[in-house]
Design a protein around this motif. Structure first.
Motif, PDB file in Angstrom:
ATOM      1  N   GLU A 144       1.234 -13.488  -4.312  1.00 58.91           N
ATOM      2  CA  GLU A 144       0.902 -11.946  -4.528  1.00 58.91           C
ATOM      3  C   GLU A 144       0.998 -11.093  -6.171  1.00 58.91           C
ATOM      4  OE1 GLU A 144      -0.205 -10.508  -2.169  1.00 58.91           O
ATOM      5  OE2 GLU A 144       0.061 -11.083  -0.617  1.00 58.91           O
ATOM      6  N   ASN A 154       0.462  -3.163  -9.396  1.00 54.13           N
ATOM      7  CA  ASN A 154       0.393  -3.864  -8.728  1.00 54.13           C
ATOM      8  C   ASN A 154       2.410  -3.912  -7.936  1.00 54.13           C
ATOM      9  OD1 ASN A 154      -2.260  -4.457  -9.141  1.00 54.13           O
ATOM     10  ND2 ASN A 154      -1.980  -6.647  -9.692  1.00 54.13           N
ATOM     11  N   PRO A 188       2.250  -6.792  -2.138  1.00 50.48           N
ATOM     12  CA  PRO A 188       0.189  -7.437  -2.210  1.00 50.48           C
ATOM     13  C   PRO A 188      -0.336  -6.389  -2.077  1.00 50.48           C
ATOM     14  CG  PRO A 188       1.816  -7.003  -0.355  1.00 50.48           C
ATOM     15  CD  PRO A 188       2.410  -7.352  -0.849  1.00 50.48           C
ATOM     16  N   TRP A 189      -0.332  -5.198  -2.525  1.00 44.15           N
ATOM     17  CA  TRP A 189      -0.387  -3.598  -2.852  1.00 44.15           C
ATOM     18  C   TRP A 189      -1.054  -3.593  -4.406  1.00 44.15           C
ATOM     19  CZ3 TRP A 189      -1.795  -0.772   0.972  1.00 44.15           C
ATOM     20  CH2 TRP A 189      -1.623  -1.146   2.338  1.00 44.15           C
ATOM     21  N   ARG A 190      -2.399  -3.107  -4.606  1.00 44.53           N
ATOM     22  CA  ARG A 190      -3.112  -2.892  -5.833  1.00 44.53           C
ATOM     23  C   ARG A 190      -3.479  -1.887  -5.538  1.00 44.53           C
ATOM     24  NH1 ARG A 190      -0.641  -7.608  -5.506  1.00 44.53           N
ATOM     25  NH2 ARG A 190      -1.627  -9.399  -5.269  1.00 44.53           N
ATOM     26  N   GLN A 193      -5.867  -0.808  -2.298  1.00 45.41           N
ATOM     27  CA  GLN A 193      -5.562  -2.318  -1.888  1.00 45.41           C
ATOM     28  C   GLN A 193      -4.874  -3.240  -1.346  1.00 45.41           C
ATOM     29  OE1 GLN A 193      -9.502  -3.318  -4.252  1.00 45.41           O
ATOM     30  NE2 GLN A 193     -11.158  -2.789  -2.506  1.00 45.41           N
ATOM     31  N   ARG A 194      -4.844  -3.536  -0.535  1.00 42.34           N
ATOM     32  CA  ARG A 194      -4.644  -4.969  -0.340  1.00 42.34           C
ATOM     33  C   ARG A 194      -4.761  -6.271   0.735  1.00 42.34           C
ATOM     34  NH1 ARG A 194       0.828  -5.891   3.637  1.00 42.34           N
ATOM     35  NH2 ARG A 194       0.187  -7.669   2.845  1.00 42.34           N
ATOM     36  N   SER A 195      -4.696  -7.457   0.538  1.00 46.52           N
ATOM     37  CA  SER A 195      -5.836  -8.494   1.280  1.00 46.52           C
ATOM     38  C   SER A 195      -4.951  -8.290   3.042  1.00 46.52           C
ATOM     39  CB  SER A 195      -5.217 -10.044   0.886  1.00 46.52           C
ATOM     40  OG  SER A 195      -5.957  -9.810  -0.378  1.00 46.52           O
ATOM     41  N   GLN A 233      -9.741  -6.968   3.754  1.00 45.75           N
ATOM     42  CA  GLN A 233      -9.439  -6.102   2.591  1.00 45.75           C
ATOM     43  C   GLN A 233      -9.221  -4.963   2.636  1.00 45.75           C
ATOM     44  OE1 GLN A 233      -7.853  -6.949  -0.273  1.00 45.75           O
ATOM     45  NE2 GLN A 233      -8.534  -9.252  -0.697  1.00 45.75           N
TER      46      GLN A 233
END
Length: 858
Positions: free
Chosen positions: A183, A218, A221-223, A248-250, A257
């Motif tokens: 991550e 970042n 896991p968050w963008r 966003q995050r996976s 996504q």
């Protein structure tokens, strides 16, 4: 008690010494630790020292220390891991010596077995119990898996593992388990692109400026991402536009996504539109590359341990060995628009069987068993529309068999509703796609509209002529059908009573693209065209393009033709362009010249010549020169132009500039682009930035080249940003030690990482100041060179090298500028001596140079 850490150590033999010694070895056990069912001793190597006698005094050289090669010692190593010949990155390797006097063995635990890819469920119960018990005893690989071996090469710091395929977990090529996804670290990032443009045309002067930014943070896991642009000019006010902002995050279990904020729907089922809200959608990047796109599953039956080959148009795509019985190959890489697959099964007795699997990639086709989905809830976002109604859209695609993929979706908004169902078919006659959409639109001041849209697509590679019919699509829409974007525009016009759009409601559209490869030496050509008509206006939008490409020796040439109907004047505009290109030289930086001639239609005839090239060891500087002439006939409206452009990619940013002048205008521009990443380890700059990054940390390695990017080097602060990583896949990041100071050593030059999308991963390459390096010419008191092959060690007894020809040695690891070295070539009196050396003073800028010193051995 934990064993000491070891690092890769280069062989202490000089290149010539190693070659000579290896020539006279009667057996070979050079640096390898082989693991078998029982511990073994390293075979001794016997050298004939008669070949190493010194001329003149016949001194005897003791070379017994080389009898067992470069033997590894017990300890913990970090080495390159190769499984059945494939590199899997670096891993922790534990070497132990179970029996006194015996060789060391590679010890395996659950973590290393999983890293190798062993299917633990296939281990015998006794072996599994030993792993679960977790004793301090060294568990060897052959004791767990029959016919498996592990060989550790100390010189190369490499572990080679051979495991029968039946004992390995079955995974697709390129697959990386989600637990190994990285991550990244908490970081802030900024990508920028700024440009200033000035022109003088017909006496009017204007200047415009532009700054585009892509900023983000970042955290785990968050963008968080924000795109925007700032524009300003002499005739326009300064304005900042926020293009897109989202979080966003996976979601690994769903291979998807999650997006919160501004984004776009995908165009797989319905046309793509902008929204502001929440979306959960499949991310194909989470599948290994061998399972993305469409490729059929190949199934068959083998009568023995057989070799299976998959070929397409004579090209070998895949080869493997299978056990007797049924087999299945589901990780073929997609190969564009295809051609049928020939499956060749060669049995152990030499018999061969061939079968054919149809393969033509249809629109929306998926592999059998693969499902894609998308769910979106938010408000409709379009800067040209005043209203932003609530929008819900859901789509799904599923591959049922090699033949059929089904798909469909539903979209709803106040006053609009649409549903679609369709299928993609893969047949020996080509790939077909067929879907139908029903849409209903409610209008306040006009009658409601309802209609259907039917879409048919086809693709096929005609193998006898190698003709690729890439896309042939026809779409028919009834009078009442409206797509989402058209419906939102029409409802907006209707709501505000400001008239109706004049673009026209599409009725039918036909699109065809054909690519044809000709026999060797005759080049290739393409033809593409489209035509479209409307319900509420006359005329047909039609365009046609065709081209031919070929080369003769070093000359490349192409011919392009376009024909387009101008619906405003109802006249055809025909144009032709011929282009010739040739390199002006043969070196790596030889410039390339291209000349084009175009004419026809309403545009003036024109001739343009351009020369482009690069300079510098890393091609960091690029340039271009161009000149042109155009005339509409008779010279009445002739125009001559000349211009130049250049760009320089520095370690921290990219700088561009251009100038041009013609009979009617003068123009000039300058720009700068790049990126900045800030994290707990400092701030790193890069001349180019992508979405998924790696920050390389290599202390004291300034100037070392990063193999992952052209011109990318470690900056003076020990950082480099690699911006070309593929998310969810294994990426190798490598430092080229060439150009490093002599006194700096890298403990490893390559690392593997599998980042998640948008991650900023941190890769630390440990370096060590190994001391100065010098070329010492060592002679005895009577002026003779010390014997060839003599070992040289420092005052602490650590070997620093071996004497080569003429008594010379490349001594590394000299921690001080002055000191004493010990030279030993035998056990008897008079077969050893000591050397006092004194190296000249140098500053850090000169650390890349060897000092050459002649010394006398007492």
């Amino acid at each position: 008690m934990r064993q000491p850490q070891f690092r890769p150590v280069p062989s202490q033999l000089s290149p010539v010494s190693a070659v000579v010694l290896s020539l006279f070895a009667s057996t070979s056990a050079w640096g390898a630790v082989a693991e078998m069912d029982v511990p073994i001793h390293v075979a001794e190597v016997e050298f004939n020292d008669q070949f190493l006698q010194q001329s003149g005094d016949g001194a005897h050289i003791d070379i017994s220390r080389f009898s067992k090669g470069n033997v590894a010692l017990p300890g913990d190593y970090r080495a390159d891991l190769y499984v059945n010949g494939s590199w899997l990155g670096r891993a922790e390797v534990h070497l132990r010596q179970p029996n006194a006097g015996g060789g060391v063995q590679v010890c395996f635990d659950r973590a290393l077995l999983e890293r190798v890819g062993v299917d633990l469920t296939k281990l015998p119960a006794e072996a599994a119990a030993r792993l679960e018990k977790g004793t301090d005893a060294c568990i060897t690989l052959p004791s767990l898996i029959n016919d498996a071996t592990a060989t550790f090469d100390n010189g190369e710091q490499r572990l080679d593992v051979s495991v029968p395929q039946i004992a390995l977990a079955r995974t697709a090529r390129g697959y990386v388990e989600p637990r190994y996804w990285d991550e990244g670290v908490t970081a802030a990032r900024l990508q920028y692109n700024a440009n200033a443009y000035h022109s003088d045309s017909y006496g009017v002067s204007s200047t415009q400026g532009y700054v585009g930014v892509n900023a983000g943070i970042n955290i785990g896991p968050w963008r968080f991402r924000h795109n925007g642009s700032l524009t300003s000019g002499t005739q326009t006010a300064t304005h900042y536009q926020s293009v897109q902002t989202n979080l966003q995050r996976s979601i690994a279990p769903l291979k998807s996504q999650l997006t919160i904020g501004d984004a776009f729907t995908d165009g797989a089922v319905f046309d793509s539109v902008g929204f502001r809200g929440v979306q959960l959608a499949s991310d194909d990047r989470m599948y290994p590359e061998s399972q993305r796109g469409y490729a059929p599953i190949v199934r068959g039956i083998a009568n023995s341990h057989a070799r299976v080959q998959v070929r397409q148009n004579g090209n070998l795509l895949y080869e493997t060995t299978v056990a007797p019985g049924a087999f299945e190959i589901d990780d073929l890489y997609p190969t564009g628009y295809g051609g049928n697959l020939d499956v060749v099964v060669t049995e152990a007795d030499g018999s061969v069987r061939t079968s054919t699997v149809p393969f033509a990639a249809a629109v929306n086709a998926l592999r059998p068993g693969v499902t894609r989905f998308s769910t979106t809830l938010g408000e409709y976002r379009n800067p040209t529309v005043q209203s932003h109604p609530v929008l819900f859209q859901g789509t799904v695609q599923h591959g049922f068999t090699n033949l059929i993929t089904g798909y469909g979706g539903f979209v709803a908004s106040p006053g609009y509703m649409a549903a679609q169902v369709g299928a993609a078919l893969n047949t020996k006659y080509g790939a077909f796609g067929l879907d139908i959409t029903q849409a209903n639109t409610h209008l306040d001041h006009e009658p409601d509209r309802s209609g259907q849209s039917l879409r048919l697509s086809y693709s096929k590679l005609v193998e006898p002529t190698n003709t690729n019919l890439s896309v042939a699509a026809y779409r028919y829409s009834s009078r009442g059908y409206l797509g989402l974007a058209d419906a939102m525009a029409l409802r907006d016009f209707d709501k505000h009573n400001i008239g109706y759009p004049t673009n026209g409601i599409q009725r039918g559209r036909l699109q065809v693209t054909v690519n044809q490869s000709l026999p060797a030496g005759y080049g290739s050509f393409y033809v593409s065209g489209s035509t479209q008509n409307y319900w509420d206006r006359s005329g047909t939008d039609t365009q046609l393009q065709a081209g031919y490409n070929n080369s003769y020796k070093r000359l490349n040439y192409s011919l392009a033709i376009s024909r387009q109907l101008d619906t405003g004047t109802n006249r055809w505009d025909n144009r032709v362009m011929l282009t010739l290109g040739i390199p002006l030289g043969t070196g790596p930086h030889a410039p390339y010249s291209s000349t084009s001639v175009q004419g026809g239609g309403n545009a003036p005839a024109a001739v343009t010549t351009a020369v482009a090239g690069t300079l510098g060891a890393d091609s960091a500087f690029s340039y271009g020169l161009n000149a042109g002439y155009s005339s509409s006939g008779g010279g009445a409206s002739s125009n001559t132009t000349a211009g130049a452009n250049a760009s320089y990619m520095s370690p921290v940013t990219t700088i561009t500039g251009s100038v041009s002048k013609s009979s009617n205008y003068t123009q000039g521009s300058v720009g700068v682009s790049g990126g900045v990443v800030a994290y707990s380890g400092g701030v790193a700059f890069t001349p180019a930035m992508g979405d998924t990054l790696a920050i390389v940390e290599a202390k004291d390695a300034a100037g070392a080249r990063i193999a992952n990017g052209s011109g990318l080097r470690v900056d003076p602060w020990g950082h480099a940003v690699v911006s070309s990583l593929s998310p969810f896949a294994s990426n190798q990041v490598e430092i080229d030690p060439k150009g490093l100071p002599i006194n700096v050593e890298l403990k490893s030059t390559q690392q593997s990482v599998a980042p998640t999308a948008g991650a900023v991963v941190r890769l630390k390459f440990d370096t060590e100041n190994a001391g100065r390096a010098a070329i010492l010419g060592i002679r005895t008191a009577n002026g003779q060179p010390v014997p060839f092959g003599a070992e040289v060690s420092n005052a602490q007894g650590q070997s620093i090298g071996t004497v080569a020809q003429a008594g010379r040695i490349i001594a590394r690891g000299l921690k001080t500028d002055t000191g004493t070295l010990l030279v030993n070539w035998g056990k008897d009196t008079g077969e050893h001596c000591s050397v006092d050396y004194a190296l000249p003073k140098v500053d850090k800028k000169m650390s890349a140079s060897y000092s050459v010193v002649d010394v006398v051995c007492r």
